[in-house]
Motif scaffolding. Structure first.
Motif, PDB file in Angstrom:
ATOM      1  N   LEU A  20      -2.812   3.206   4.515  1.00  8.21           N
ATOM      2  CA  LEU A  20      -2.325   1.826   4.436  1.00  8.21           C
ATOM      3  C   LEU A  20      -0.819   1.785   4.239  1.00  8.21           C
ATOM      4  O   LEU A  20      -0.137   0.896   4.760  1.00  8.21           O
ATOM      5  CB  LEU A  20      -3.033   1.090   3.298  1.00  8.21           C
ATOM      6  N   VAL A  21      -0.288   2.730   3.469  1.00  4.35           N
ATOM      7  CA  VAL A  21       1.157   2.767   3.247  1.00  4.35           C
ATOM      8  C   VAL A  21       1.897   2.972   4.560  1.00  4.35           C
ATOM      9  O   VAL A  21       2.893   2.291   4.845  1.00  4.35           O
ATOM     10  CB  VAL A  21       1.530   3.879   2.239  1.00  4.35           C
ATOM     11  N   ARG A  37      12.326   1.457   2.705  1.00  7.18           N
ATOM     12  CA  ARG A  37      11.248   0.934   3.557  1.00  7.18           C
ATOM     13  C   ARG A  37       9.894   1.436   3.061  1.00  7.18           C
ATOM     14  O   ARG A  37       8.927   0.667   2.967  1.00  7.18           O
ATOM     15  CB  ARG A  37      11.492   1.382   4.992  1.00  7.18           C
ATOM     16  N   LEU A  38       9.826   2.725   2.721  1.00  7.40           N
ATOM     17  CA  LEU A  38       8.577   3.285   2.225  1.00  7.40           C
ATOM     18  C   LEU A  38       8.226   2.713   0.854  1.00  7.40           C
ATOM     19  O   LEU A  38       7.051   2.468   0.553  1.00  7.40           O
ATOM     20  CB  LEU A  38       8.678   4.798   2.159  1.00  7.40           C
ATOM     21  N   ALA A  39       9.242   2.499   0.009  1.00  9.49           N
ATOM     22  CA  ALA A  39       8.985   1.913  -1.311  1.00  9.49           C
ATOM     23  C   ALA A  39       8.404   0.510  -1.175  1.00  9.49           C
ATOM     24  O   ALA A  39       7.470   0.140  -1.899  1.00  9.49           O
ATOM     25  CB  ALA A  39      10.277   1.879  -2.127  1.00  9.49           C
ATOM     26  N   VAL A  45       1.075  -2.309  -0.498  1.00 12.46           N
ATOM     27  CA  VAL A  45      -0.279  -1.757  -0.587  1.00 12.46           C
ATOM     28  C   VAL A  45      -0.809  -1.863  -2.014  1.00 12.46           C
ATOM     29  O   VAL A  45      -1.980  -2.200  -2.232  1.00 12.46           O
ATOM     30  CB  VAL A  45      -0.298  -0.301  -0.107  1.00 12.46           C
ATOM     31  N   ASP A  46       0.038  -1.603  -3.006  1.00 13.51           N
ATOM     32  CA  ASP A  46      -0.394  -1.727  -4.398  1.00 13.51           C
ATOM     33  C   ASP A  46      -0.818  -3.158  -4.712  1.00 13.51           C
ATOM     34  O   ASP A  46      -1.819  -3.394  -5.382  1.00 13.51           O
ATOM     35  CB  ASP A  46       0.729  -1.305  -5.344  1.00 13.51           C
ATOM     36  N   ARG A  82       9.974   6.612  -6.794  1.00 12.76           N
ATOM     37  CA  ARG A  82       9.812   7.919  -7.415  1.00 12.76           C
ATOM     38  C   ARG A  82       8.910   8.812  -6.554  1.00 12.76           C
ATOM     39  O   ARG A  82       7.902   8.383  -6.018  1.00 12.76           O
ATOM     40  CB  ARG A  82       9.194   7.784  -8.808  1.00 12.76           C
ATOM     41  N   ALA A  83       9.266  10.076  -6.461  1.00  9.24           N
ATOM     42  CA  ALA A  83       8.434  11.105  -5.822  1.00  9.24           C
ATOM     43  C   ALA A  83       8.018  10.727  -4.407  1.00  9.24           C
ATOM     44  O   ALA A  83       6.849  10.770  -4.048  1.00  9.24           O
ATOM     45  CB  ALA A  83       7.183  11.364  -6.672  1.00  9.24           C
ATOM     46  N   LEU A  84       9.006  10.362  -3.588  1.00 12.88           N
ATOM     47  CA  LEU A  84       8.713  10.063  -2.192  1.00 12.88           C
ATOM     48  C   LEU A  84       8.410  11.355  -1.426  1.00 12.88           C
ATOM     49  O   LEU A  84       8.853  12.428  -1.828  1.00 12.88           O
ATOM     50  CB  LEU A  84       9.908   9.348  -1.546  1.00 12.88           C
ATOM     51  N   PRO A  85       7.683  11.264  -0.321  1.00 13.60           N
ATOM     52  CA  PRO A  85       7.419  12.470   0.479  1.00 13.60           C
ATOM     53  C   PRO A  85       8.719  13.146   0.913  1.00 13.60           C
ATOM     54  O   PRO A  85       9.746  12.487   1.090  1.00 13.60           O
ATOM     55  CB  PRO A  85       6.637  11.917   1.685  1.00 13.60           C
ATOM     56  N   VAL A  86       8.664  14.444   1.087  1.00 11.58           N
ATOM     57  CA  VAL A  86       9.868  15.201   1.442  1.00 11.58           C
ATOM     58  C   VAL A  86      10.370  14.798   2.825  1.00 11.58           C
ATOM     59  O   VAL A  86      11.563  14.637   3.042  1.00 11.58           O
ATOM     60  CB  VAL A  86       9.560  16.711   1.403  1.00 11.58           C
TER      61      VAL A  86
END
Length: 205
Positions: A20-21, A37-39, A45-46, A82-86
């Motif tokens: 979903l993200v 954008r990812l945040a 989604v949350d 925090r802790a986004l994909p590499v």
């Protein structure tokens, strides 16, 4: 297939957090920094997950918010950064998607990222209020998009960290403030109610 086609390993449009993200990530308008954008996608989604519902309803709720996100979605993104994909997707993909209308952009995401069949994409577009869904699907199928690799997964641990409740933090702050107040009062030689401590000037817990 020419460069119009995306990767052959589509992300399933299920109820999993990471799927979903990424649907929200590609459906969002504009370009901007990929991390933000990812945040925003994670935040959408949350918010959709809190309302529950079956996977289809969650997907539609996420896409509806990602098509036209409110401005407040871009404020206070700290917990979701925090802790986004590499590794993040190629920005050329989102740049190409940003030039499309909202309905065509979502159709591209459902067809090429989620790998959904045309009839299911049509049903989703109707539920999202998109007019003339078949024409929108045809426009999405001929849209020129660069190839995209399957994005790195967003672990459930990241979902839990972003959705961590703030109530325990707030309660802890109140208790800390109360404790500091008691210590200050004790240091000054008085206690709540006007009493005197056993040894004035000596703070005790």
């Amino acid at each position: 297939m020419p460069e119009q086609a995306m990767a052959e390993t589509p992300v399933e449009a299920g109820s999993r957090y990471g799927d979903l993200v990424w649907l929200a990530y590609f459906a969002l308008p504009g370009k901007g920094k990929r991390a933000y954008r990812l945040a925003v996608a994670r935040r959408i989604v949350d918010g959709a997950a809190r309302w529950g519902g079956d996977p289809e309803r969650r997907r539609l709720r996420v896409l509806r918010r990602a098509m036209r996100p409110s401005r407040r979605m871009y404020r206070g993104l700290g917990p979701w950064l925090r802790a986004l994909p590499v590794r993040l997707p190629d920005p050329a993909v989102t740049a190409a998607l940003s030039r499309l209308d909202a309905g065509v952009r979502v159709a591209c995401v459902l067809l090429r990222v989620a790998g959904m069949p045309r009839y299911r994409v049509r049903d989703d577009l109707v539920r999202l209020g998109v007019r003339d869904p078949w024409a929108v699907i045809e426009a999405a199928e001929v849209a020129l998009l660069p190839p995209v690799e399957r994005p790195d997964p967003v672990p459930d641990a990241l979902a839990r960290s972003a959705r961590r409740p703030v109530l325990p933090i707030a309660v802890g702050g109140v208790l800390t403030a109360a404790l500091v107040g008691v210590l200050v009062a004790t240091e000054g030689g008085t206690l709540p109610g006007g009493g005197r401590p056993a040894a004035a000037g000596t703070p005790r817990l």
